[in-house]
Design an enzyme around this catalytic site. Structure first.
Site, mmCIF file in Angstrom:
data_model
loop_
_atom_site.group_PDB
_atom_site.id
_atom_site.type_symbol
_atom_site.label_atom_id
_atom_site.label_comp_id
_atom_site.label_asym_id
_atom_site.label_seq_id
_atom_site.Cartn_x
_atom_site.Cartn_y
_atom_site.Cartn_z
ATOM 1 N N SER A 25 0.828 -1.211 0.000
ATOM 2 C CA SER A 25 0.000 0.000 0.000
ATOM 3 C C SER A 25 0.860 1.259 0.000
ATOM 4 C CB SER A 25 -0.913 0.007 1.224
ATOM 5 O OG SER A 25 -0.156 -0.034 2.420
ATOM 6 N N HIS B 231 5.760 2.618 11.025
ATOM 7 C CA HIS B 231 4.811 3.047 12.052
ATOM 8 C C HIS B 231 5.286 4.303 12.778
ATOM 9 C CE1 HIS B 231 3.728 -1.154 11.328
ATOM 10 N NE2 HIS B 231 2.520 -0.787 11.666
#
Length: 767
Positions: free
Chosen positions: A444, A705
């Site tokens: 993604s 993250h």
């Protein structure tokens, strides 16, 4: 018989917490506004549980990011690197720096390591420990929230503060910066327990009658060191905290093997999980029959969304009452309701027969009331519940005989590639002609507001399909150009048409549905909407083919087909509970297999079947591992084994401990596996080296993250580290996970640095 709850979802029904945190991080709101959102969510949660007539209501189950990180903050367990940041002016920014990293004002400090919470899809921030470490009360959060609840209820008698117990807290962390191999984090128990005792007694002095200590470690195969630490800790707590009611909780499995550890410990109540292990009840009843301990029965499923079968629950309650008396019984969900959506009332587009079977967090609290009423003699509630389950036993909505028959006919040839990896690798290298250290991404790319708005308009029929397709194609063309400019070797189409890697497929498969508001926290501000597998699963048409083939037509480089694997679709969904889980897994696997073969037929040469949830589905007790791996690996191989040797199968795994399951991972027989290793600084690769993992590996070289951008040198050092433990010909270079939650400016700079580092590695490490 007391009714209580172990914890409640904290994101807000409209994900208010997510939106507030992200607004604060981007400096769109100030600290007061952020804290006000927290207060509002806590108030709503407490009032709802009060209205539901709970006898004990949890407090300190709220968190701005992660409850394990909260515990580290409470205990003053803050690594020196974060305390040294001079420009951080308040505790919440220090807290967020630990969770997200800090790259500002000349500082560049990575986020702390993150991994999965037991066998769930919730991620926690891993505590760090070092030899002779001292602890102290640093955060006042638990006391501040207690005061909030007191102001709301005018008393704290019904309030039950929640803490992670000392042994589970140490277990969840890692030893850091310690050359002395004799040091084990459990050695810190003598330093840690006095702080717990002080916290508990401070809460008692503020009027608290009950406190919940979560010790999920009790359901594991505990080491002797962990057992000794447990007995030491709770004998001390029993000795110095005798005037407060301690509720010791375990969940996610049974505690039969560790039951003897509680023999000389004086606690008021013990909570056991009868959803995951109902067979433990008889042994526990016998063990405690002559004692005064209260048993809290975890009989409402806090990890799935199906209505409670009252007949089963009532049988357990009555059996317990018969053995030890009603005054020694509590009832509750088996675990915190953190893992399920908040309220089914907000779902207006689910078929009524399916919706009537479902129960979210709010409804589960009310199920406790129903069970109490049945025990008190209300037979109508029990009769209606029984009739409901009987009515749905053979419904065609949930059952399809043809799909069930296909699963029974799976043969050995359906789970085997034609040739072993050594032959496939030679064929693929000749066919693809990729350089050493080939670069790619996990799948993604950033999902901007514009993309989310586009999908939303399409769902609301404000855009027709032709208009929607043209805009998605525009985004795909744009991301291909960006990847070509960065000079990635294997491209992806960006997944702009997908909301979530599992939810997207749920809309394409029969027997699975998506919710509108069924949000669940995954980590920090990251929320997901797990699909609901309610019936037999089947592929009803192309799922990814149009987008992948369009993308391949726009580039001469290799384009990966992107699919989610059967085990991950299963684990990240709420799964039907009326048939064995592996039947459902095989059904999903066959649907994915059909899509894989269609992609191959249309010229897609590399296909990634992601299985990030393989590790988290692993049973917590090793005695149950072999059965799990038998069906989980079979499911993956059903989906991946139909292709030719020249088609390269990738898979991806993230944020789990893999050291003890590498043999099983190798049995997946994927040509390439990519996984998270950046936060753990490539620690995982040592295990791959010792095991001599035979296939190709893409160790994640930067942490997606965190918003920080890794340098070329930093990434090169990680590649160099990998090359010392793995064959160079087997190493891929990639981020450690998908990029959809990141911003474009971070992604482009990070990927550019990544490709530059790979090119540098080709020059410096090729020998």
């Amino acid at each position: 018989m007391l009714k209580h709850n172990l914890g409640y979802p904290r994101i807000g029904i409209k994900r208010e917490l997510k939106k507030a945190c992200e607004a604060y991080w981007s400096q769109k709101i100030d600290l007061n506004a952020l804290f006000e959102v927290g207060r509002k969510i806590r108030k709503e949660n407490w009032i709802m549980q009060e209205i539901a007539n709970l006898d004990l209501i949890p407090c300190n189950d709220f968190s701005f990011y992660d409850h394990v990180l909260d515990m580290s903050f409470l205990l003053g367990n803050i690594p020196e690197s974060y305390l040294s940041i001079k420009t951080i002016e308040n505790n919440i920014d220090l807290y967020f720096a630990m969770a997200r990293g800090f790259q500002k004002d000349g500082w560049d400090i990575k986020a702390m390591e993150m991994t999965k919470w037991f066998n769930t899809n919730y991620h926690y921030i891993v505590p760090e420990f070092y030899k002779n470490q001292k602890f102290y009360i640093f955060s006042k959060k638990i006391f501040d929230e207690l005061e909030e609840s007191k102001n709301l209820f005018k008393s704290v008698k019904k309030i039950k503060p929640v803490l992670i117990g000392p042994i589970s807290y140490l277990f969840l962390g890692k030893e850091k910066k310690e050359k002395d191999k004799s040091f084990h984090r459990m050695d810190l128990i003598e330093n840690l327990v006095p702080v717990y005792i002080k916290i508990i007694n401070d809460l008692k002095n503020k009027g608290v009658k009950w406190i919940q200590l979560d010790e999920p470690i009790l359901v594991l195969d505990m080491s002797e060191k962990e057992k000794e630490a447990f007995q030491y800790a709770y004998k001390k707590i029993s000795q110095f905290c005798s005037e407060i009611n301690i509720l010791l909780t375990s969940y996610f499995d049974g505690i039969s093997e560790n039951l003897y550890l509680l023999k000389d410990i004086f606690i008021k109540a013990l909570h056991i999980d009868l959803v995951e292990d109902s067979e433990q009840l008889e042994k526990i009843l016998f063990f405690f029959k002559e004692s005064k301990i209260i048993l809290s029965l975890g009989i409402i499923d806090g990890r799935n969304i199906w209505k409670n079968n009252y007949t089963h629950s009532i049988n357990k309650i009555k059996k317990t009452i018969k053995y030890i008396g009603e005054n020694r019984v509590m009832i509750a969900p088996n675990c915190s309701l953190l893992h399920i959506p908040i309220n089914i009332e907000y779902e207006n587009f689910i078929h009524k027969d399916i919706k009537n079977r479902m129960s979210f967090a709010k409804q589960k609290i009310y199920e406790l009331n129903d069970l109490e009423c049945i025990i008190k003699g209300d037979k109508n509630i029990l009769l209606n519940n029984f009739s409901f389950f009987e009515k749905n036993k053979n419904s065609s909505i949930f059952h399809d005989k043809k799909i069930k028959e296909r699963v029974k006919k799976i043969k050995d040839k359906d789970i085997q590639r034609k040739n072993p990896f050594s032959i496939r690798q030679r064929i693929q290298k000749e066919k693809f002609n990729l350089p050493l250290f080939p670069t790619t991404t996990i799948g993604s790319f950033p999902q901007t507001k514009e993309i989310r708005s586009l999908r939303n308009k399409f769902r609301k029929n404000e855009l027709n399909k032709e208009e929607y397709d043209k805009k998605i194609q525009h985004y795909i063309i744009n991301v291909i150009k960006k990847q070509e400019e960065i000079d990635l070797d294997v491209l992806v189409h960006g997944e702009f048409e997908r909301t979530d890697m599992v939810e997207y497929f749920s809309d394409k498969l029969k027997g699975i549905l998506s919710t509108n508001n069924g949000w669940v926290q995954s980590y920090g501000s990251r929320c997901v909407k797990p699909p609901i597998i309610y019936g037999d699963v089947n592929r009803i048409g192309n799922m990814t083919i149009d987008w992948i083939c369009f993308a391949q037509s726009k580039t001469k480089k290799l384009m990966k087909g992107m699919l989610t694997g059967p085990v991950t679709i299963l684990q990240w969904s709420f799964v039907r509970d009326d048939q064995p889980i592996y039947y459902t897994a095989y059904q999903i696997a066959w649907a994915i297999r059909e899509e894989v073969l269609s992609l191959e037929k249309l010229g897609i040469k590399i296909i990634q079947i992601d299985e990030p949830a393989l590790r988290e589905g692993l049973p917590l007790k090793k005695k149950n591992w072999n059965f799990y791996f038998d069906w989980a690996i079979k499911s993956f191989r059903i989906s991946s084994s139909g292709v030719k040797d020249e088609t390269q199968i990738h898979t991806h795994m993230c944020y789990s401990e893999f050291n003890d399951i590498l043999k099983h991972i190798s049995h997946l027989d994927a040509d390439v596996i990519t996984m998270e290793t950046s936060r753990s600084k490539m620690e995982l690769l040592k295990a791959f080296s010792v095991f001599s993992y035979p296939n190709e590996i893409g160790p994640g070289v930067y942490d997606i993250h965190s918003p920080r951008i890794p340098s070329v040198e930093e990434i090169f050092d990680l590649i160099k580290k990998a090359s010392k433990t793995l064959p160079i010909k087997n190493i891929w270079v990639n981020p450690d996970c998908g990029l959809k939650t990141r911003k474009w400016e971070e992604v482009l700079k990070s990927l550019k640095n990544m490709t530059e580092a790979a090119k540098l590695a080709r020059i410096k490490l090729s020998n």
